[in-house]
Design a protein around this motif. Structure first.
Motif, PDB file in Angstrom:
ATOM      1  N   ASP A  50       9.108  35.783  13.807  1.00  0.00           N
ATOM      2  CA  ASP A  50       8.905  35.298  15.171  1.00  0.00           C
ATOM      3  C   ASP A  50       7.521  34.685  15.368  1.00  0.00           C
ATOM      4  O   ASP A  50       7.354  33.726  16.125  1.00  0.00           O
ATOM      5  N   ARG A  92      -1.513  31.848   9.492  1.00  0.00           N
ATOM      6  CA  ARG A  92      -0.192  31.545   8.950  1.00  0.00           C
ATOM      7  C   ARG A  92      -0.146  31.813   7.448  1.00  0.00           C
ATOM      8  O   ARG A  92       0.874  32.277   6.922  1.00  0.00           O
ATOM      9  N   PRO A 102       6.058  30.592  13.475  1.00  0.00           N
ATOM     10  CA  PRO A 102       6.107  29.225  14.030  1.00  0.00           C
ATOM     11  C   PRO A 102       4.975  28.899  14.999  1.00  0.00           C
ATOM     12  O   PRO A 102       4.657  27.713  15.193  1.00  0.00           O
ATOM     13  N   VAL A 103       4.378  29.900  15.617  1.00  0.00           N
ATOM     14  CA  VAL A 103       3.306  29.630  16.597  1.00  0.00           C
ATOM     15  C   VAL A 103       1.928  29.923  16.016  1.00  0.00           C
ATOM     16  O   VAL A 103       0.927  29.893  16.745  1.00  0.00           O
ATOM     17  N   SER A 104       1.863  30.190  14.720  1.00  0.00           N
ATOM     18  CA  SER A 104       0.587  30.504  14.073  1.00  0.00           C
ATOM     19  C   SER A 104       0.063  29.284  13.333  1.00  0.00           C
ATOM     20  O   SER A 104       0.831  28.418  12.909  1.00  0.00           O
ATOM     21  N   ARG A 105      -1.225  29.259  13.135  1.00  0.00           N
ATOM     22  CA  ARG A 105      -1.854  28.124  12.468  1.00  0.00           C
ATOM     23  C   ARG A 105      -2.924  28.618  11.502  1.00  0.00           C
ATOM     24  O   ARG A 105      -3.390  29.755  11.591  1.00  0.00           O
ATOM     25  N   THR A 155      -2.139  38.432  16.105  1.00  0.00           N
ATOM     26  CA  THR A 155      -0.827  38.324  16.735  1.00  0.00           C
ATOM     27  C   THR A 155       0.150  39.329  16.138  1.00  0.00           C
ATOM     28  O   THR A 155       0.922  39.968  16.859  1.00  0.00           O
TER      29      THR A 155
END
Length: 324
Positions: A152, A162, A155-158, A38
């Motif tokens: 940015d 992350r 918050p949408v990473s895991r 990402t």
């Protein structure tokens, strides 16, 4: 977790084990890009908007690639483009001659760009760097933009992605700071009652005393290319103000910050601009003790605060540093 230090310095990110020079910072970025698709997509699209998801899925990265002439910092190879990244710390930018050594690699690939990477803003890079070199486009990526992308994406990473985003964020925030806050070297300059561009509302002294701001030309004349932690200002034969630098940036023109300054060849060139914190001791004037005139000096803050004159503080600072 147990605390870890290296040479007495806390290790807060795995990338701290690398160091903080240009190659180290680029290596950390390259590793994180390879581990976090990402982030790779966000960074690549900043400098090569035509990249597709398929291009990014087939991307490969290489650090410190040697060629017939020169060695690149980071290469990102896409099926239809080669992006060569040349990184610098602080606000510096690669020279045109340095970029020219890499242009043939992009031309041989068929398409791509030369990417400059530093703390310089895009606006400053547009002033100081060429837009093309031998037909190869030159684009700029600011470390600030990389940090913005990290914020940015997180918050949408895991999972592991992350983890690497957090590690890189912690590392870059440390590297991109001013000098270590433990560094008490103070840059001492003289202020005059002249006005930038020989006009406008404020004198050089009033910018400091009223606006808590200071600026100087960037990239020439022996001025610093890395912001100091502290600044001391003198006039009428004495040091009269000491401030911590709380923010530093390089602007293409003083008019970007102060539109009321008269536009001249001098005021519209790049300048380092410092925002200053509250006045620090000593509040009483510290006499020069020597005919320094307009000389710019480095002096340790504690010596300036305890010695009777600037000359004495300068001499003791040199002795403590082992240079005098």
């Amino acid at each position: 977790m147990a605390a870890l230090t290296r040479h007495g310095t806390p290790v807060s990110s795995v990338f701290d084990l690398l160091g903080i020079d240009e190659n180290d910072v680029t290596a950390a970025l390259g590793f994180a890009l390879a581990r976090t698709p990402t982030l790779l997509g966000a960074v690549v699209r900043r400098v090569w908007p035509a990249a597709t998801d398929a291009d990014l899925g087939a991307a490969s990265l290489a650090l410190e690639v040697r060629g017939e002439i020169g060695r690149t910092d980071l290469e990102i190879t896409l099926p239809r483009a080669l992006l060569i990244v040349e990184a610098k710390r602080d606000w510096l930018l690669p020279t045109e001659s340095q970029l020219r050594t890499y242009a043939p690699r992009v031309l041989a690939h068929g398409a791509g760009a030369l990417v400059t990477l530093s703390q310089a803003s895009i606006e400053l890079a547009q002033v100081l760097a060429p837009s093309t070199v031998d037909g190869v486009p030159v684009t700029h990526l600011s470390w600030r933009d990389v940090l913005s992308d990290l914020g940015d994406i997180r918050p949408v990473s895991r999972g592991q992605e992350r983890t690497w985003l957090d590690e890189l964020t912690t590392y870059l925030q440390k590297v991109m700071q001013l000098r270590s806050i433990a560094d008490s070297w103070t840059y001492c300059v003289v202020l005059s009652d002249d006005r930038p561009g020989d006009g406008g509302e404020r004198t050089f002294r009033e910018f400091v005393t009223n606006d808590h701001a200071y600026f100087h030309p960037y990239g020439s004349g022996g001025w610093p290319t890395e912001p100091p932690n502290f600044m001391a200002f003198r006039w009428q034969g004495a040091v009269r103000r000491v401030h911590r630098v709380i923010k530093a940036e390089v602007l293409p023109s003083l008019l970007n910050r102060w539109p009321d300054i008269l536009a001249t060849q001098e005021t519209t060139r790049p300048h380092a601009v410092y925002d200053l914190g509250p006045q620090l001791p000593p509040t009483d004037p510290v006499p020069n003790g020597a005919p320094y005139r307009a000389s710019r000096l480095w002096v340790l803050l504690d010596q300036l605060q305890t010695e009777p004159t600037l000359a004495a503080a300068h001499a003791s600072s040199k002795r403590l540093a082992g240079t005098g």
